[in-house]
Design a protein around this motif. Structure first.
Motif, mmCIF file in Angstrom:
data_model
loop_
_atom_site.group_PDB
_atom_site.id
_atom_site.type_symbol
_atom_site.label_atom_id
_atom_site.label_comp_id
_atom_site.label_asym_id
_atom_site.label_seq_id
_atom_site.Cartn_x
_atom_site.Cartn_y
_atom_site.Cartn_z
ATOM 1 N N PRO A 2 33.485 14.592 96.260
ATOM 2 C CA PRO A 2 33.156 13.563 94.927
ATOM 3 C C PRO A 2 32.400 12.168 95.683
ATOM 4 N N SER A 3 31.706 12.151 94.608
ATOM 5 C CA SER A 3 30.740 10.593 95.163
ATOM 6 C C SER A 3 31.448 9.633 94.110
ATOM 7 N N LEU A 4 31.424 8.652 94.608
ATOM 8 C CA LEU A 4 32.077 7.779 93.334
ATOM 9 C C LEU A 4 31.844 6.200 93.165
ATOM 10 N N PHE A 5 32.155 5.843 92.551
ATOM 11 C CA PHE A 5 31.278 4.732 91.929
ATOM 12 C C PHE A 5 31.933 3.445 91.589
ATOM 13 N N TRP A 6 31.762 2.270 91.154
ATOM 14 C CA TRP A 6 32.161 0.953 90.868
ATOM 15 C C TRP A 6 30.956 0.651 89.610
ATOM 16 N N TYR A 7 30.275 0.427 88.199
ATOM 17 C CA TYR A 7 29.933 -0.198 87.476
ATOM 18 C C TYR A 7 30.685 -1.412 87.262
ATOM 19 N N VAL A 8 29.577 -2.029 86.318
ATOM 20 C CA VAL A 8 30.004 -3.613 86.174
ATOM 21 C C VAL A 8 29.068 -3.827 84.807
ATOM 22 N N GLN A 9 29.814 -4.108 82.905
ATOM 23 C CA GLN A 9 28.858 -4.403 82.667
ATOM 24 C C GLN A 9 29.739 -5.556 81.438
ATOM 25 N N HIS A 10 29.004 -6.819 81.703
ATOM 26 C CA HIS A 10 28.659 -7.675 81.242
ATOM 27 C C HIS A 10 28.501 -8.105 79.389
ATOM 28 N N PRO A 11 28.628 -8.873 78.366
ATOM 29 C CA PRO A 11 28.429 -8.514 77.448
ATOM 30 C C PRO A 11 26.991 -8.508 76.982
ATOM 31 N N ASN A 12 26.541 -7.566 76.425
ATOM 32 C CA ASN A 12 25.490 -7.230 75.907
ATOM 33 C C ASN A 12 24.230 -7.507 76.968
ATOM 34 N N LYS A 13 24.394 -6.666 78.015
ATOM 35 C CA LYS A 13 23.824 -6.296 78.914
ATOM 36 C C LYS A 13 24.379 -4.339 79.078
ATOM 37 N N GLY A 14 23.036 -3.939 79.836
ATOM 38 C CA GLY A 14 23.707 -2.670 80.935
ATOM 39 C C GLY A 14 24.416 -2.635 81.798
ATOM 40 N N LEU A 15 24.839 -1.525 82.500
ATOM 41 C CA LEU A 15 25.512 -1.153 83.415
ATOM 42 C C LEU A 15 24.960 -1.585 85.038
ATOM 43 N N GLN A 16 25.721 -2.622 85.848
ATOM 44 C CA GLN A 16 25.395 -2.738 87.507
ATOM 45 C C GLN A 16 25.947 -1.785 88.358
ATOM 46 N N LEU A 17 25.573 -1.520 89.153
ATOM 47 C CA LEU A 17 26.344 -0.291 90.227
ATOM 48 C C LEU A 17 26.417 -2.002 90.690
ATOM 49 N N LEU A 18 27.670 -1.927 91.223
ATOM 50 C CA LEU A 18 28.727 -2.525 92.601
ATOM 51 C C LEU A 18 28.918 -2.075 93.283
ATOM 52 N N LEU A 19 29.336 -0.430 93.581
ATOM 53 C CA LEU A 19 29.150 0.109 94.726
ATOM 54 C C LEU A 19 29.936 1.554 94.747
ATOM 55 N N LYS A 20 29.521 2.035 95.804
ATOM 56 C CA LYS A 20 29.710 3.720 96.021
ATOM 57 C C LYS A 20 29.918 3.861 97.010
ATOM 58 N N TYR A 21 30.806 4.762 97.253
ATOM 59 C CA TYR A 21 31.480 5.818 98.162
ATOM 60 C C TYR A 21 30.492 7.602 97.484
ATOM 61 N N THR A 22 30.246 7.859 99.190
ATOM 62 C CA THR A 22 29.169 8.988 99.617
ATOM 63 C C THR A 22 29.998 10.078 100.514
ATOM 64 N N SER A 23 30.622 9.373 101.197
ATOM 65 C CA SER A 23 31.893 10.584 102.007
ATOM 66 C C SER A 23 31.634 10.097 103.460
ATOM 67 N N ALA A 24 30.838 8.271 103.864
ATOM 68 C CA ALA A 24 30.838 7.612 104.834
ATOM 69 C C ALA A 24 31.847 7.220 104.993
ATOM 70 N N ALA A 25 31.767 5.363 105.300
ATOM 71 C CA ALA A 25 33.520 5.014 105.157
ATOM 72 C C ALA A 25 34.243 4.883 104.147
ATOM 73 N N THR A 26 35.261 4.750 104.331
ATOM 74 C CA THR A 26 36.600 5.486 102.571
ATOM 75 C C THR A 26 36.689 3.396 102.739
ATOM 76 N N LEU A 27 35.966 2.291 103.387
ATOM 77 C CA LEU A 27 36.420 0.984 102.660
ATOM 78 C C LEU A 27 35.200 0.777 102.010
ATOM 79 N N VAL A 28 34.633 0.483 100.730
ATOM 80 C CA VAL A 28 33.226 0.314 100.372
ATOM 81 C C VAL A 28 33.478 -0.693 99.518
#
Lengths: 113, 115
Positions: free
Chosen positions: B31-57
């Motif tokens: 898998p690729s894994l992501f975290w997104y953040v959404q502030h009130p009345n805003k769109g989703l912003q990418l926080l970070l992603k894991y794509t099989s490189a370092a396990t600590l992102v």
């Protein structure tokens, strides 16, 4: 520069009307999407579209239709609006060669009265 | 088949204390894994992603996440919460081939930060 932009941000309309939400991305991505976010913040994908393929979430009523004049635009048309269509609609895009990370617009808040 | 479970619908922390938002996933592919953040009345912003490189992102705004395959987890952490971190956070799994229909969003965790 806004990467994924959508208009209008807020839309209030009456039941039965037809409305459109426009979306443009300047990222050079090959795929665009529409998502619906309900009042509980749950995100549901509605459509996925690139220049070769349209994928439709079968749960989406056929009153909703995407229109893509070119690769950078994917507009959402909604016919015969219903109260239950009130939600936030997000346009998004991604590109197969750039990790498929999905980038979102700021959202369009639709209220049907 | 893929799925993602955010274990807490709400998390409340005091400003300056650590943040932990928990996420478990299942995927038939790498898998690729992501975290997104959404502030009130805003769109989703990418926080970070894991794509099989370092396990600590490491992501933006001091957030980081660790991919633990044995635990099928991808928890989001931050050492010290700030008031501006109050938002909705989404854990996302993609089967690597990506694309909207192969990308699954969690139900979200609402983070409250108390002064």
């Amino acid at each position: 520069d806004t990467a994924v932009s959508q208009t209008p941000k807020y839309l209030v309309t009456q039941m039965g009307n037809d409305k459109s939400i426009k979306c443009e991305q300047n990222l050079g991505h090959d795929t665009m999407y529409w998502y619906k976010q309900d009042s509980k913040k749950f995100l549901k994908i509605m459509f996925s579209y690139n220049n070769k393929e349209l994928i439709i979430n079968e749960t989406v009523p056929n009153r909703f239709s995407p229109k893509s004049p070119d690769k950078a635009h994917l507009n959402l048309h909604i016919n015969s609006l219903e109260l239950g269509d009130s939600a936030v609609y997000f346009c998004a895009s991604s590109h197969v060669d750039r990790g498929n990370t999905i980038y979102f617009g700021e959202g369009s808040w639709l209220t049907v009265v | 088949a893929q799925s993602v479970t955010q274990l807490d619908s709400h998390v409340s922390v005091s400003e300056g204390t650590p943040v932990l938002l928990r996420c478990n996933y299942s995927s038939s592919y790498s898998p690729s894994l992501f975290w997104y953040v959404q502030h009130p009345n805003k769109g989703l912003q990418l926080l970070l992603k894991y794509t099989s490189a370092a396990t600590l992102v490491k992501g933006i705004n001091g957030f980081e996440a660790e991919f633990k395959k044995s635990e099928t987890s991808f928890h989001l952490t931050k050492p010290s919460a700030h008031m501006s971190d109050a938002a909705e956070y989404f854990c996302v799994v993609s089967d690597g081939r990506g694309g909207g229909f192969k990308t699954i969003f969690g139900a979200g965790t609402r983070l409250f930060v108390k002064a």
